[in-house]
Design a protein around this motif. Structure first.
Motif, PDB file in Angstrom:
ATOM      1  N   LYS A 130       0.820  -1.207   0.000  1.00  0.00           N
ATOM      2  CA  LYS A 130       0.000   0.000   0.000  1.00  0.00           C
ATOM      3  C   LYS A 130       0.864   1.272   0.000  1.00  0.00           C
ATOM      4  O   LYS A 130       2.056   1.232   0.305  1.00  0.00           O
ATOM      5  N   ILE A 131       0.233   2.407  -0.361  1.00  0.00           N
ATOM      6  CA  ILE A 131       0.908   3.699  -0.270  1.00  0.00           C
ATOM      7  C   ILE A 131       1.001   4.056   1.207  1.00  0.00           C
ATOM      8  O   ILE A 131      -0.031   4.221   1.883  1.00  0.00           O
ATOM      9  N   LYS A 132       2.209   4.177   1.712  1.00  0.00           N
ATOM     10  CA  LYS A 132       2.411   4.363   3.148  1.00  0.00           C
ATOM     11  C   LYS A 132       2.634   5.855   3.447  1.00  0.00           C
ATOM     12  O   LYS A 132       3.560   6.467   2.938  1.00  0.00           O
ATOM     13  N   ILE A 133       1.751   6.392   4.289  1.00  0.00           N
ATOM     14  CA  ILE A 133       1.720   7.831   4.573  1.00  0.00           C
ATOM     15  C   ILE A 133       2.043   8.030   6.047  1.00  0.00           C
ATOM     16  O   ILE A 133       1.332   7.512   6.917  1.00  0.00           O
ATOM     17  N   ILE A 134       3.086   8.772   6.334  1.00  0.00           N
ATOM     18  CA  ILE A 134       3.548   8.888   7.716  1.00  0.00           C
ATOM     19  C   ILE A 134       3.430  10.302   8.264  1.00  0.00           C
ATOM     20  O   ILE A 134       3.650  11.275   7.563  1.00  0.00           O
ATOM     21  N   TYR A 135       2.996  10.368   9.518  1.00  0.00           N
ATOM     22  CA  TYR A 135       3.185  11.580  10.313  1.00  0.00           C
ATOM     23  C   TYR A 135       4.129  11.192  11.445  1.00  0.00           C
ATOM     24  O   TYR A 135       3.816  10.310  12.249  1.00  0.00           O
ATOM     25  N   GLY A 136       5.271  11.856  11.519  1.00  0.00           N
ATOM     26  CA  GLY A 136       6.231  11.570  12.579  1.00  0.00           C
ATOM     27  C   GLY A 136       6.553  12.832  13.343  1.00  0.00           C
ATOM     28  O   GLY A 136       6.905  13.848  12.747  1.00  0.00           O
ATOM     29  N   GLY A 137       6.433  12.785  14.677  1.00  0.00           N
ATOM     30  CA  GLY A 137       6.775  13.967  15.457  1.00  0.00           C
ATOM     31  C   GLY A 137       5.895  14.126  16.673  1.00  0.00           C
ATOM     32  O   GLY A 137       5.213  13.195  17.113  1.00  0.00           O
ATOM     33  N   ASN A 138       5.904  15.341  17.204  1.00  0.00           N
ATOM     34  CA  ASN A 138       5.161  15.631  18.420  1.00  0.00           C
ATOM     35  C   ASN A 138       3.659  15.568  18.171  1.00  0.00           C
ATOM     36  O   ASN A 138       3.175  15.969  17.107  1.00  0.00           O
ATOM     37  N   LEU A 139       2.943  15.064  19.147  1.00  0.00           N
ATOM     38  CA  LEU A 139       1.483  14.993  19.082  1.00  0.00           C
ATOM     39  C   LEU A 139       0.927  15.855  20.208  1.00  0.00           C
ATOM     40  O   LEU A 139       0.466  15.355  21.236  1.00  0.00           O
ATOM     41  N   GLY A 140       1.016  17.165  20.019  1.00  0.00           N
ATOM     42  CA  GLY A 140       0.572  18.112  21.039  1.00  0.00           C
ATOM     43  C   GLY A 140      -0.393  19.125  20.457  1.00  0.00           C
ATOM     44  O   GLY A 140      -0.781  19.056  19.293  1.00  0.00           O
ATOM     45  N   LYS A 141      -0.765  20.098  21.255  1.00  0.00           N
ATOM     46  CA  LYS A 141      -1.709  21.120  20.804  1.00  0.00           C
ATOM     47  C   LYS A 141      -1.200  21.927  19.612  1.00  0.00           C
ATOM     48  O   LYS A 141      -1.985  22.295  18.736  1.00  0.00           O
ATOM     49  N   PRO A 142       0.104  22.249  19.524  1.00  0.00           N
ATOM     50  CA  PRO A 142       0.565  23.026  18.362  1.00  0.00           C
ATOM     51  C   PRO A 142       0.316  22.337  17.022  1.00  0.00           C
ATOM     52  O   PRO A 142       0.270  23.004  15.990  1.00  0.00           O
ATOM     53  N   GLN A 143       0.167  21.015  17.033  1.00  0.00           N
ATOM     54  CA  GLN A 143      -0.002  20.289  15.770  1.00  0.00           C
ATOM     55  C   GLN A 143      -1.467  20.254  15.294  1.00  0.00           C
ATOM     56  O   GLN A 143      -1.722  19.774  14.190  1.00  0.00           O
ATOM     57  N   GLY A 144      -2.386  20.745  16.102  1.00  0.00           N
ATOM     58  CA  GLY A 144      -3.787  20.713  15.672  1.00  0.00           C
ATOM     59  C   GLY A 144      -4.279  19.303  15.441  1.00  0.00           C
ATOM     60  O   GLY A 144      -4.757  18.955  14.359  1.00  0.00           O
ATOM     61  N   ILE A 145      -4.166  18.472  16.463  1.00  0.00           N
ATOM     62  CA  ILE A 145      -4.435  17.036  16.336  1.00  0.00           C
ATOM     63  C   ILE A 145      -5.883  16.748  15.935  1.00  0.00           C
ATOM     64  O   ILE A 145      -6.163  15.740  15.274  1.00  0.00           O
ATOM     65  N   ASP A 146      -6.810  17.623  16.280  1.00  0.00           N
ATOM     66  CA  ASP A 146      -8.209  17.371  15.907  1.00  0.00           C
ATOM     67  C   ASP A 146      -8.373  17.295  14.392  1.00  0.00           C
ATOM     68  O   ASP A 146      -9.188  16.509  13.890  1.00  0.00           O
ATOM     69  N   PHE A 147      -7.612  18.097  13.665  1.00  0.00           N
ATOM     70  CA  PHE A 147      -7.696  18.019  12.202  1.00  0.00           C
ATOM     71  C   PHE A 147      -7.052  16.729  11.692  1.00  0.00           C
ATOM     72  O   PHE A 147      -7.557  16.110  10.747  1.00  0.00           O
ATOM     73  N   LEU A 148      -5.973  16.298  12.312  1.00  0.00           N
ATOM     74  CA  LEU A 148      -5.367  15.010  11.958  1.00  0.00           C
ATOM     75  C   LEU A 148      -6.376  13.888  12.153  1.00  0.00           C
ATOM     76  O   LEU A 148      -6.498  12.985  11.309  1.00  0.00           O
ATOM     77  N   LEU A 149      -7.137  13.937  13.246  1.00  0.00           N
ATOM     78  CA  LEU A 149      -8.167  12.924  13.489  1.00  0.00           C
ATOM     79  C   LEU A 149      -9.247  12.957  12.408  1.00  0.00           C
ATOM     80  O   LEU A 149      -9.743  11.910  11.974  1.00  0.00           O
ATOM     81  N   GLU A 150      -9.596  14.162  11.961  1.00  0.00           N
ATOM     82  CA  GLU A 150     -10.580  14.289  10.888  1.00  0.00           C
ATOM     83  C   GLU A 150     -10.053  13.668   9.600  1.00  0.00           C
ATOM     84  O   GLU A 150     -10.790  12.988   8.871  1.00  0.00           O
ATOM     85  N   VAL A 151      -8.769  13.880   9.331  1.00  0.00           N
ATOM     86  CA  VAL A 151      -8.135  13.280   8.151  1.00  0.00           C
ATOM     87  C   VAL A 151      -8.166  11.758   8.246  1.00  0.00           C
ATOM     88  O   VAL A 151      -8.510  11.054   7.282  1.00  0.00           O
ATOM     89  N   LEU A 152      -7.810  11.237   9.412  1.00  0.00           N
ATOM     90  CA  LEU A 152      -7.795   9.784   9.590  1.00  0.00           C
ATOM     91  C   LEU A 152      -9.190   9.192   9.450  1.00  0.00           C
ATOM     92  O   LEU A 152      -9.360   8.086   8.925  1.00  0.00           O
ATOM     93  N   ASP A 153     -10.193   9.936   9.905  1.00  0.00           N
ATOM     94  CA  ASP A 153     -11.566   9.453   9.800  1.00  0.00           C
ATOM     95  C   ASP A 153     -12.003   9.334   8.342  1.00  0.00           C
ATOM     96  O   ASP A 153     -12.741   8.426   7.972  1.00  0.00           O
TER      97      ASP A 153
END
Length: 407
Positions: free
Chosen positions: A221-244
């Motif tokens: 499969k096409i492997k897509i990575i996010y690597g790094g800090n998982l804190g408030k500066p990263q806007g994790i709620d949008f990452l969750l929306e992307v994953l959904d």
């Protein structure tokens, strides 16, 4: 010359690398004597511990937790950091002074050490990687009218005033600094971007396959990575929306590798969405993380859309290093997206625009030749603009140029 390097995080082991270890190794190669003062978060009390990494002396200063903790503990320990670092430096340099002090942000509470030794004749070079407390205001963690903000803003100004040179991450970063600190002069500030030592080693394909099997990551499969800090500066709620939404795209697999205050949100999402193509990895040693990157196809960058300060994510350089095209979702105030687009090494959108994100992602997934081209462009940009040699030379050249501090 004698150089004191003040930073929050610095690896002690030879097997681990970071932006700052690469930088100090490069400066050390010119024959300079370097002492690194780093935070030891596992200890709150006690004397600093001295060790060495390669030919660099490392002084580990007990500070308590200043990362990956709540705001109250972080603030309290940041306040204690300042006198503890100064005390460790006075103990180490008893009877002498360093020729140069290189200071990093975060945190901003190294101003006492910078001021103390600058008055004695040391040159101070500030590597500005974080603009605090404004970033906390942007994220709703602090109010501009509060006493806490006023206190840290005064610390920030003092640090800028006690720096002979300020190295900013980008042109917009520099413009922001000058616009919001009218006491600063243009000639005191230069662009000294995030940088790393580009990799030259060959990746072991067998080890890469074994790592993918270990974490049940499908190679086909096409492997897509996010690597790094998982804190408030990263806007994790949008990452969750992307994953959904990721379930809608065929032939992709997401790998989230990192830790931070928002990690539990990712953990909960993965547990409650077992049918989504996601692998969550909390921690990998640097060597294994780089091996993982060598097996990926696309690298992701996320920043909270509320930022008014122009950030420049350090993690992108690892993606460039391994020829990964970059898909970034950030605030609109950074010039990071413009850099990606102008150099044809990635795509950008404002964080929060899920339709634009999915459109860009589908474009990269369905165009392997574009991915390859962008990856090559990113690596070329790393070699030309973000090499550790360039960053180190800027610092050394400034020391040679400045016979008197810039006031």
């Amino acid at each position: 010359m004698k150089i004191a390097f003040l930073t929050q995080y610095y690896p002690v082991s030879d097997s681990t690398r970071s932006l700052y270890s690469d930088l100090m190794d490069e400066i050390s190669s010119f024959g300079h004597e370097i002492t690194v003062f780093r935070s030891e978060e596992e200890r709150v009390f006690g004397r600093p511990e001295v060790s060495s990494r390669k030919n660099i002396t490392i002084v580990s200063v007990p500070t308590g937790r200043v990362t990956k903790t709540n705001i109250m503990i972080k603030t309290a320990n940041i306040l204690l950091t300042e006198p503890r670092y100064l005390g460790a430096m006075r103990m180490h340099y008893a009877g002498s002074i360093p020729d140069m002090i290189i200071v990093t942000t975060p945190p901003i509470t190294f101003c006492s050490a910078a001021s103390y030794y600058r008055k004695k004749g040391s040159m101070v070079y500030l590597l500005l990687k974080d603009i605090f407390p404004q970033n906390a205001v942007d994220l709703g963690m602090m109010k501009k009218e509060s006493l806490v903000y006023s206190f840290f803003r005064a610390k920030e100004k003092k640090l800028y005033k006690n720096a002979d040179v300020i190295g900013c991450m980008s042109e917009e970063n520099k413009k922001y600094l000058l616009h919001h600190n009218l006491f600063l002069r243009n000639k005191k500030i230069e662009i000294n971007p995030n940088s790393i030592k580009p990799s030259t080693f060959q990746i072991d394909a067998k080890q890469g396959d074994e790592l993918l099997r270990e974490y049940k990551i499908p190679r086909e499969k096409i492997k897509i990575i996010y690597g790094g800090n998982l804190g408030k500066p990263q806007g994790i709620d949008f990452l969750l929306e992307v994953l959904d939404k990721s379930k809608e795209i065929e032939n992709v697999h997401f790998i989230i590798c990192g830790s931070g205050t928002e990690y539990s949100k990712l953990e909960k999402f993965v547990k409650t969405h077992p049918d989504h193509p996601i692998t969550l990895i909390k921690y990998l040693k640097n060597s294994r993380y780089r091996l993982l990157l060598s097996q990926m196809d696309i690298g992701l960058i996320f920043l909270d859309r509320r930022f008014t300060i122009p950030n420049f994510p350090q993690r992108v350089l690892d993606y460039f290093d391994f020829l990964l095209p970059v898909l970034a979702a950030t605030d609109k105030n950074t010039d990071f997206g413009k850099m990606l687009i102008n150099n044809k090494c990635g795509l950008w959108l404002e964080s929060g625009d899920i339709d634009a994100f999915m459109k860009n992602l589908e474009y990269l997934v369905s165009n392997p030749e574009i991915r390859i081209s962008m990856g090559k462009n990113g690596r070329a940009l790393l070699d030309s603009e973000f090499s550790i040699k360039k960053s180190a030379q800027l610092i050394i050249d400034k020391f040679n140029l400045l016979s008197d501090p810039i006031s």
